[in-house]
Design an enzyme around this catalytic site. Structure first.
Site, mmCIF file in Angstrom:
data_model
loop_
_atom_site.group_PDB
_atom_site.id
_atom_site.type_symbol
_atom_site.label_atom_id
_atom_site.label_comp_id
_atom_site.label_asym_id
_atom_site.label_seq_id
_atom_site.Cartn_x
_atom_site.Cartn_y
_atom_site.Cartn_z
ATOM 1 N N ARG A 1 0.798 -1.226 0.000
ATOM 2 C CA ARG A 1 0.000 0.000 0.000
ATOM 3 C C ARG A 1 0.826 1.270 0.000
ATOM 4 O O ARG A 1 0.274 2.354 0.088
ATOM 5 C CB ARG A 1 -1.000 -0.032 1.158
ATOM 6 N N ASN B 1 -8.379 -8.964 13.396
ATOM 7 C CA ASN B 1 -9.224 -9.972 14.026
ATOM 8 C C ASN B 1 -8.406 -11.014 14.796
ATOM 9 O O ASN B 1 -7.252 -11.251 14.489
ATOM 10 C CB ASN B 1 -10.053 -10.694 12.962
ATOM 11 N N TRP C 1 -2.450 -4.423 9.805
ATOM 12 C CA TRP C 1 -2.066 -4.338 8.387
ATOM 13 C C TRP C 1 -2.462 -3.034 7.700
ATOM 14 O O TRP C 1 -2.428 -2.954 6.469
ATOM 15 C CB TRP C 1 -2.554 -5.557 7.607
ATOM 16 N N ASP D 1 -14.557 -12.039 11.780
ATOM 17 C CA ASP D 1 -13.447 -11.445 11.027
ATOM 18 C C ASP D 1 -13.620 -9.933 10.870
ATOM 19 O O ASP D 1 -13.280 -9.368 9.844
ATOM 20 C CB ASP D 1 -13.306 -12.118 9.645
ATOM 21 N N ASN E 1 -14.317 -1.385 5.482
ATOM 22 C CA ASN E 1 -13.124 -2.193 5.741
ATOM 23 C C ASN E 1 -11.934 -1.254 5.867
ATOM 24 O O ASN E 1 -12.043 -0.196 6.486
ATOM 25 C CB ASN E 1 -12.969 -3.260 4.644
ATOM 26 N N GLY F 1 -1.062 -11.188 8.549
ATOM 27 C CA GLY F 1 -0.943 -12.627 8.763
ATOM 28 C C GLY F 1 -1.989 -13.171 9.716
ATOM 29 O O GLY F 1 -1.837 -14.271 10.238
ATOM 30 N N GLY F 2 -3.066 -12.411 9.957
ATOM 31 C CA GLY F 2 -4.103 -12.807 10.901
ATOM 32 C C GLY F 2 -4.782 -14.123 10.562
ATOM 33 O O GLY F 2 -5.388 -14.749 11.424
ATOM 34 N N GLU F 3 -4.665 -14.559 9.323
ATOM 35 C CA GLU F 3 -5.291 -15.825 8.925
ATOM 36 C C GLU F 3 -4.331 -17.000 9.096
ATOM 37 O O GLU F 3 -4.646 -18.129 8.724
ATOM 38 C CB GLU F 3 -5.747 -15.748 7.456
ATOM 39 N N ASP G 1 -12.015 -7.285 11.472
ATOM 40 C CA ASP G 1 -10.775 -6.539 11.721
ATOM 41 C C ASP G 1 -11.078 -5.079 12.037
ATOM 42 O O ASP G 1 -11.868 -4.453 11.341
ATOM 43 C CB ASP G 1 -9.934 -6.453 10.440
#
Lengths: 257, 549
Positions: free
Chosen positions: B131, B259, B241, B302, B384, B191-193, B304
């Protein structure tokens, strides 16, 4: 420098380990043009089937970029080729010592068939030459230190092949990338600008001047535009010993971003 | 394009004056970013993250003369979510995965291209995005997909240093633009997933040495650790992020936290799971926590909270108040007192059924839906990460909303394995039978899910009431960010590829151009040689508009 095709193909992640820099060998390693040529023939027949013509056929390995899974020194390569890597499916190869030398020379040249003979010395000593006797830091920048008018060499080892770097040290004019040429510009208003070219197209030209300013000019504003072909860099032939040139080359090759 | 004699003199003069050979961007210049609206020197245009520009050459009256000046097409495929910086006539923008371009902001021609190839075993859940960069002195800073922080010479485009921030093999990555505070570069990890333990960390700008690290999940003995059970905290996600904000007067750094993990199975991580789905206020010198506010405790959806903290000084019930405005992915719009994190207001801005309201402290009263039934908002949230904007001259807060959009969530037990996804179940978007569902990114030029599955809107909310003042509906959903200007224009876009200028007071469209590709970032504005430009990324193109001469 700049937006060149060479720069475009470079993987800066190669700065990790690998390569000549990590070598524990002390003596200069000489890679002759004839060995590079015979190494190419052996490689094409024996290695390219798996490693590919460009040396990037195995994941995690890129031979011309000196990216290996296990090897670092020439002896490491020698052992890997001779013993194979059973776990990865690489068979052992029964090469004569001269054949092994040739394959290694081809790899170390960066698969550079036009490459001349070159010798690689010691990285740490080469850095001393770069910053000391060679006076290279008077014009070149590395990792944030040094002036910007000459090309920043922070990733030169990833951008250019060893023999081209050696040529740039010994005969600078023959090894200059065209985009890097010095330009002398007279604007329609009479201003003069001297710089190093970074990019150019039909309507505009981008350069860095001696005050380290990035400048973008429209050609319609320019009255006179001269492109120099002679490098401003002095030749180091005869000024540095053969061993010093080899050390300097080792240091420059180790700069990978 | 032939330029006059005078224009060329002016050009060179401006370049000579505006680009000193050292210290292009000082810490003081970043503090006073709003004083130089000709530049866009941080991700959010300034520490308060209002994305409001004092430029006003382009107005509702002359916007019909807005025309395309130049385009840069990227060299890679995939959503282009980068936010350009513009400093003294030079634009710095990233493209996938970790390239940086320095562009002449007048002509769109490149000075240099920096290419960094992240490790091939890097993990990202939702695209190889970057970004943008941050800038200090004449150095640019970029986080990489393999969770490194790289310092790049802004004039030569060559690396100065490269530091590992976290181990990418365990699922860490960096997609956000770093934030500079004084002599430190601040980044958070994605990397939350993947069962990471997220953090925000500061690095010395000169050396890259880590100065402090704030663990988004407190460890044993730290306050908040009691909101986790057993070893859940070690793999509890809570990434960071998106870039945060900073209040220099309070010396507080604000960051939105992602999250908890596993994403959809809260039974596997009982407790509030601090500081997931929270905003944290940190001391930027030490990384010490000053206060926190959690939006969604024990989140199973989720949701976030990686939205950008927008800092606005507003009148609150007759008192001048240092507020923080926040439209959360969970569907509520919040106003907090940013001196202490006190909850001032919370109002749903879209359909919400996962909670029936907020208690006096702002904690949601959870109303979980029965298995197989839809939850509003759906998994991508009612909004979001898309950058919002606040116009201090109008007093309204602007952001993108997903309307009429729900998901059916499913809980499952997940086993943690380093570097693998750690989902704890899954979700499907609530849609008519056999209908395609909306994904993270647009898949093609046909909107075949239609507004039956969800649609978008650009909305203006009054922070005093939390109520919408106007709504500009879009047929497809929108991931676009916002830009407002002192001429009361709001620039935004959407997945449909329209680039809009709206009247920020009324929400009426004053200009629209079909630019053909999804707009998934906010536009920016800047000025060179006295001319205002607006840049927007659409699809694979970065386009810059200016007034016809």
């Amino acid at each position: 420098m700049g937006f060149s095709r060479v720069a475009g193909g470079t993987a800066l992640c190669l700065m990790v380990l690998a390569a000549f820099g990590a070598s524990a060998q002390t003596g200069n390693r000489q890679y002759s043009a004839s060995n590079i040529q015979s190494g190419y023939r052996i490689y094409s027949m024996q290695c390219a089937l798996c490693h590919g013509a460009n040396g990037d056929g195995i994941a995690g390995v890129n031979l011309p970029r000196q990216q290996f899974r296990r090897a670092s020194t020439d002896d490491d390569i020698r052992n890997t080729v001779t013993n194979g890597v059973a776990a990865a499916g690489m068979p052992p190869f029964r090469f004569q010592p001269a054949e092994l030398d040739a394959v290694i020379a081809y790899i170390r040249s960066g698969f550079d068939l036009s490459g001349a003979t070159f010798a690689v010395g010691d990285v740490a000593r080469g850095r001393l030459v770069f910053e000391g006797k060679g006076g290279c830091t008077a014009c070149h920048r590395v990792h944030g230190s040094g002036p910007r008018f000459a090309p920043d060499l922070s990733d030169i080892g990833a951008l250019r092949k060893p023999s081209a770097i050696q040529a740039a040290i010994l005969q600078p004019g023959t090894a200059m990338q065209p985009i890097d040429r010095p330009v002398h510009i007279v604007m329609r208003d009479g201003r003069t600008i001297d710089g190093r070219r970074l990019n150019e197209d039909t309507a505009t030209v981008q350069l860095i001047d001696r005050q380290e300013q990035l400048i973008s000019l429209e050609k319609s504003d320019i009255r006179e535009y001269r492109i120099g072909t002679a490098s401003e860099m002095p030749s180091y032939a005869g000024k540095l010993s053969t061993a010093e040139v080899a050390d300097l080359l080792a240091y420059l090759i180790s700069l990978r971003g | 394009m032939r330029k006059s004699f005078i224009a060329s003199v002016a050009l060179l003069g401006a370049l000579a004056a505006a680009t000193p050979s050292t210290a292009q961007i000082t810490a003081d210049r970043i503090l006073r970013a709003s004083a130089e609206p000709q530049n866009w020197i941080t991700y959010n245009g300034g520490y308060d993250s209002k994305r409001f520009s004092a430029l006003k050459q382009i107005t509702p009256a002359n916007i019909r003369d807005l025309e395309l000046k130049w385009v840069v097409q990227n060299q890679v495929f995939g959503a282009w979510e980068s936010n350009p910086l513009v400093v003294d006539g030079i634009m710095y923008v990233t493209e996938r995965p970790n390239d940086v371009m320095a562009i002449d902001a007048r002509t769109g021609r490149l000075y240099w291209l920096y290419r960094y190839t992240p490790a091939t075993d890097s993990h990202v859940c939702c695209g190889a995005n970057n970004r943008g960069v941050a800038m200090l002195g004449d150095t640019l800073y970029m986080g990489t997909l393999d969770a490194h922080l790289v310092a790049i010479d802004a004039k030569t485009g060559r690396a100065i240093w490269n530091r590992e921030v976290a181990d990418h093999k365990s699922g860490y990555s960096i997609t956000m633009a770093p934030l500079v505070i004084r002599d430190k570069i601040i980044v958070g990890t994605g990397g939350g997933e993947f069962g990471i333990r997220g953090f925000v960390a500061a690095y010395d700008a000169k050396t890259g040495k880590e100065a402090w690290r704030f663990n988004n999940i407190p460890g044993p003995g730290e306050p908040g650790h009691e909101t986790w059970h057993g070893d859940d905290w070690k793999t509890g996600g809570a990434s960071a992020w998106i870039t945060g904000s900073y209040d220099p007067a309070l010396n507080l750094l604000y960051w939105g936290i992602g999250n908890p993990g596993p994403d959809w199975n809260p039974d596997q991580r009982p407790g509030d799971n601090l500081y997931s789905d929270s905003v944290v206020a940190l001391d930027p010198g030490t990384g010490k926590l000053k206060w926190h506010f959690q939006f969604t405790p024990n989140d199973p959806y989720d949701y976030d909270s990686v939205q950008i903290p927008v800092l606005a000084d507003i009148d609150w019930q007759g008192k001048p108040t240092k507020a923080m405005l926040w439209a959360n992915r969970n569907g509520y719009f919040y106003v907090l007192d940013r001196t202490n994190g006190k909850f001032l207001l919370g109002q749903p801005f879209a359909k919400v059924n996962w909670s029936k309201g907020l208690d006096p402290k702002g904690r949601p009263i959870m109303t979980p839906q029965p298995a197989g039934k839809p939850t509003w908002p759906g998994v991508q949230g009612a909004t979001n990460w898309y950058p919002p904007s606040y116009s201090p001259s109008i007093g309204l807060f602007y952001f993108s909303v997903w309307e009429n959009y729900a998901s059916i969530f499913r809980r499952e037990q997940s086993q943690y394995q380093a570097g693998r996804t750690f989902p704890g179940g899954g979700q499907t978007v609530f849609a008519p039978p056999s209908s395609p569902t909306i994904g993270v990114g647009r898949k093609g030029p046909i909107d075949n899910w239609t507004s039956e599955v969800g649609s978008g809107a650009t909305v203006a909310v009054d922070p005093h009431t939390g109520k919408r003042v106007w709504t500009f509906p879009q047929y497809d959903v929108t991931d676009a960010g916002m830009l407002t200007t002192a001429s009361d224009l709001l620039f935004t876009g959407g997945r449909e590829g329209y680039f809009y200028a709206l009247d920020a007071k009324t929400g009426k469209e004053v200009w629209r151009k079909n630019v053909g590709g999804s707009i998934v970032m906010a536009p920016v504005t800047y000025q060179v040689d006295g001319k205002q430009y607006v840049s927007v990324i659409s699809g694979n193109s970065l386009m810059t508009f200016g007034l016809r001469e």
